[in-house]
Design an enzyme around this catalytic site. Structure first.
Site, PDB file in Angstrom:
ATOM      1  N   GLY A  38      99.643  24.057  58.669  1.00 23.32           N
ATOM      2  CA  GLY A  38      99.621  25.042  59.495  1.00 23.32           C
ATOM      3  C   GLY A  38      99.975  24.740  60.952  1.00 23.32           C
ATOM      4  O   GLY A  38     100.104  23.505  61.333  1.00 23.32           O
ATOM      5  N   ASP A  42      94.491  25.696  63.837  1.00 24.03           N
ATOM      6  CA  ASP A  42      94.146  26.573  62.954  1.00 24.03           C
ATOM      7  C   ASP A  42      92.859  26.494  62.204  1.00 24.03           C
ATOM      8  O   ASP A  42      92.360  27.265  61.237  1.00 24.03           O
ATOM      9  CB  ASP A  42      95.611  27.005  61.819  1.00 24.03           C
ATOM     10  N   PRO A 119      98.562  16.961  60.867  1.00 21.66           N
ATOM     11  CA  PRO A 119      98.766  17.461  61.892  1.00 21.66           C
ATOM     12  C   PRO A 119      99.550  18.917  62.277  1.00 21.66           C
ATOM     13  O   PRO A 119     100.510  19.027  61.424  1.00 21.66           O
ATOM     14  CB  PRO A 119      99.484  16.211  62.792  1.00 21.66           C
ATOM     15  N   HIS A 121     100.702  19.523  65.391  1.00 23.76           N
ATOM     16  CA  HIS A 121     101.588  19.661  66.323  1.00 23.76           C
ATOM     17  C   HIS A 121     103.049  19.311  65.885  1.00 23.76           C
ATOM     18  O   HIS A 121     103.166  18.533  64.819  1.00 23.76           O
ATOM     19  CB  HIS A 121     101.379  18.459  67.365  1.00 23.76           C
ATOM     20  N   LYS A 173      89.127  31.768  60.366  1.00 19.46           N
ATOM     21  CA  LYS A 173      88.593  32.569  61.726  1.00 19.46           C
ATOM     22  C   LYS A 173      88.450  33.922  61.612  1.00 19.46           C
ATOM     23  O   LYS A 173      88.694  34.618  62.614  1.00 19.46           O
ATOM     24  CB  LYS A 173      89.449  31.890  62.833  1.00 19.46           C
ATOM     25  N   GLY A 478     136.306  -3.833  80.289  1.00 18.31           N
ATOM     26  CA  GLY A 478     136.708  -4.682  81.846  1.00 18.31           C
ATOM     27  C   GLY A 478     136.312  -6.254  81.512  1.00 18.31           C
ATOM     28  O   GLY A 478     136.466  -7.040  82.490  1.00 18.31           O
ATOM     29  N   SER A 479     135.377  -6.588  80.234  1.00 16.97           N
ATOM     30  CA  SER A 479     135.024  -7.753  80.359  1.00 16.97           C
ATOM     31  C   SER A 479     135.878  -8.998  79.997  1.00 16.97           C
ATOM     32  O   SER A 479     135.582 -10.132  80.237  1.00 16.97           O
ATOM     33  CB  SER A 479     134.055  -7.842  79.172  1.00 16.97           C
ATOM     34  N   LYS A 481     137.787  -8.714  76.965  1.00 20.35           N
ATOM     35  CA  LYS A 481     138.058  -8.782  75.567  1.00 20.35           C
ATOM     36  C   LYS A 481     139.310  -8.841  74.873  1.00 20.35           C
ATOM     37  O   LYS A 481     140.025  -9.851  74.241  1.00 20.35           O
ATOM     38  CB  LYS A 481     137.365  -7.392  74.735  1.00 20.35           C
ATOM     39  N   SER A 549     132.816  -1.745  70.837  1.00 23.46           N
ATOM     40  CA  SER A 549     131.692  -1.547  69.985  1.00 23.46           C
ATOM     41  C   SER A 549     130.134  -1.788  70.316  1.00 23.46           C
ATOM     42  O   SER A 549     129.546  -2.788  70.090  1.00 23.46           O
ATOM     43  CB  SER A 549     132.031  -2.536  68.664  1.00 23.46           C
TER      44      SER A 549
END
Length: 639
Positions: A38, A42, A119, A121, A173, A478-479, A481, A549
């Site tokens: 829930g 709760d 949980p 949340h 509750k 720009g390397s 390759k 890549s």
């Protein structure tokens, strides 16, 4: 023996007899696994603490410690904060919330229970999925003051999706709303409207107070208008039909091949469904080979029959290939084998799904490589609307096609959790990123088959007098390759080698013209190029690819497509400032100005190779020298 000894002797015997009778009765009780879920606060942990307390499952020292902790944190108007029995993590006690999945065992005179407290949340929804995966029943808690909330809907949808068919709506509750019957009826009506929209046909609604114990173990005088069962009464009597699995066809995923010596070879695993006896005909999937059961072996000796829920070792009458991950099934009622599916996926990772990326898929005892295609839609848990999306984020629930790298034995999740439920695991981090439920196999997975060809890839390579390779050049824009890859191909061509260069920019003019530069598009770009490179390698070529890549996972995906040693990763290592200073195409300038989005190195990450096959440092080596070294290493000659 004296007269004084005699009654003591008889009393001891009677006590021992009573203990034996108790243990036997306890052993024969049915087991119910259930989950409490829930929204936040709760009262899930408080409810479980109350169940443990009312069923006398708390030792005196635990109770004393619990009372001390309760006084220390200042429980409102109560001597005991029951939630502290379950919230074991320090972080949970400090915040007053549940983070982890807490499992607790308790028993009554009629039944044994394992309960998972999950949980509330939203960011911990994945923990709820974990707890629900083995549950037979779900207790959905609703705060009587707040009513039905988004997380209530999400948990209800997930519980139904995961196959839980018994739902308890615990309106908690009630003491804080004055035990108002109209408020209870209003919440039940709201929930019923939602439940019917997602296919929950029936549920049991109970007004409770976890803190006060109302309608938990005993009926409350505060709710004279309620004439249904208490929560424990319902849990003790609900029929979860635990024998139904035995009525289905035999299935046993092989967990381990037991080979203690040359005279024994057995296949160990947990029987998922059906029953099996010596002499039964069985089939091994996905191979399809058949045999018969010779023995059913356990630590307590051989059995004449075994069924769902039992862990056994089976031996076969024939020496056939069977290994971990295979599934032993009834020969005359086998499940399907396929490699393409439609599936419902619950995404559980902070990083979004990347369609086309390779993930490990664990289904039963088998682990295969799988890719998820762009989702068909995601589900809005509030309206049940099918939303058009390109990916899935944390806690999203969507439907997508899943492709595996080999055929697997499966059944739709609605029929079998064991053969229809799976998880996806990130190949680099080993983190579980998603849980999924297979719906059905795609028809094309049954209609498309490998066609046998006469000329093999070895024959193609032999004709060219070379070993096929894929040189995968990776690095920043720009390397260098493309420059170095082009020099390498020129040198190979001069040496009479058969090669072909796939360049990133050139491919985007045709094959990948439809792709952009988002992370998902980059993944698909590399996947397509990898498939083309593989086909060219099958033809015996030396293939060179020059692509940024940026992601390690996709480079490893391509490596996995090829035989061992055929993929050569070449890292063109150039510092970002050097590559940006070159900026031959003006791309860095546009990216810095905000005119070019998702540019690698600026607002999109680049993951450099951790152990490249060839490392080129362009600050220390000229393109020409690098090309000569690459060719020398490729051909096994001195540089």
């Amino acid at each position: 023996m004296s007269v004084l000894d005699e009654p003591i002797y008889k009393t001891d015997a009677l006590i021992a007899e009573d203990i034996d009778a108790y243990l036997e009765a306890h052993q024969n009780k049915t087991l119910l696994r259930f989950i409490t879920c829930g929204s936040v606060d709760d009262g899930k942990s408080t409810l479980i603490g109350r169940l443990l307390y009312d069923s006398k499952m708390i030792f005196e020292d635990q109770l004393a410690a619990l009372e001390n902790d309760s006084r220390r944190i200042g429980t409102q108007g109560q001597n005991i904060d029951f939630a502290l029995l379950v919230d074991g993590l320090a972080a949970e006690r400090e915040q007053g919330i549940t983070i982890d999945v807490a499992y607790r065992f308790f028993a009554t005179e009629k039944r044994k229970f394992i309960v998972a407290d999950t949980p509330g949340h939203e960011q911990y929804t994945r923990n709820m999925v974990t707890g629900a995966s083995t549950a037979d029943l779900a207790v959905i808690l609703i705060d009587g003051r707040k009513g039905v909330l988004t997380q209530t809907r999400r948990h209800s949808y997930l519980a139904h999706l995961i196959g839980i068919r018994h739902i308890v709506l615990a309106v908690n509750k009630m003491d804080l709303v004055g035990y108002d019957a109209d408020r209870f009826a209003e919440i039940v009506a709201d929930y019923r409207a939602f439940a019917e929209s997602i296919g929950i046909e029936d549920f049991t609604a109970i007004p409770i107070s976890g803190l006060g114990g109302d309608n938990i173990a005993s009926r409350s005088e505060q709710t004279p208008w309620y004439d249904g069962p208490t929560l424990i009464e319902h849990l003790e009597t609900v029929d979860v039909d635990l024998a139904s699995d035995r009525r289905r066809p035999f299935r046993m995923p092989v967990q381990w091949v037991n080979r203690p010596n040359l005279d024994f070879r057995g296949f160990a695993g947990l029987i998922a469904s059906g029953t099996v006896k010596p002499g039964d005909a069985v089939r091994v999937l996905p191979s399809g080979r058949t045999s018969t059961i010779a023995r059913i072996v356990t630590m307590d000796g051989d059995l004449d029959e075994a069924g769902a829920g039992q862990s056994v070792t089976l031996t076969l009458a024939d020496e056939i290939d069977c290994s971990r991950g295979d599934v032993l099934v009834a020969a005359d009622a086998p499940p399907q084998v396929a490699d393409q599916f439609q599936a419902t996926i619950v995404w559980m990772d902070a990083e979004d799904l990347l369609p086309g990326r390779g993930y490990w898929m664990k289904i039963g005892t088998r682990t295969v490589s799988a890719t998820v295609q762009p989702p068909k839609y995601a589900v809005d848990v509030n309206t049940m609307a099918e939303l058009s999306v390109k990916t899935l984020g944390l806690n999203d629930i969507g439907v997508a096609e899943v492709y595996t790298d080999r055929g697997i034995a499966f059944e739709p999740y609605a029929d079998s959790r064991d053969l229809g439920g799976f998880i996806l695991i990130d190949k680099l981090t080993n983190a579980t990123v998603a849980a999924g439920m297979l719906q059905f196999a795609l028809r094309r997975s049954q209609n498309v088959h490998w066609q046998a060809v006469e000329i093999t890839r070895d024959a193609h390579a032999a004709q060219k007098h070379q070993a096929p390779k894929v040189l995968w050049f990776t690095g920043l824009s720009g390397s260098g390759k493309s420059t170095i890859a082009n020099l390498v191909e020129k040198r190979l061509h001069a040496l009479g080698k058969h090669s072909f260069l796939l360049d990133g920019d050139n491919i985007r003019h045709g094959l990948n013209k439809d792709l952009g530069f988002t992370d998902a598009d980059r993944v698909e770009n590399v996947r397509r190029v990898g498939e083309v490179a593989k086909l060219m390698a099958d033809a015996g070529l030396i293939v060179l690819t020059a692509f940024i890549s940026p992601f390690r996972a996709e480079r490893e995906l391509v490596r996995g497509m090829l035989p061992e040693g055929e993929f050569v990763e070449v890292f063109i290592d150039t510092p970002l400032e050097v590559a940006e200073a070159r900026d031959v195409k003006g791309l860095y300038r546009k990216a810095r100005a905000g005119e070019l989005k998702n540019f690698t190195g600026i607002d999109s990450p680049y993951e450099p190779p951790e152990a490249p096959d060839i490392h080129v440092d362009t600050t220390r080596e000229t393109p020409e020298a690098a090309a000569e070294r690459i060719v020398a290493q490729l051909l096994g000659t001195a540089a």
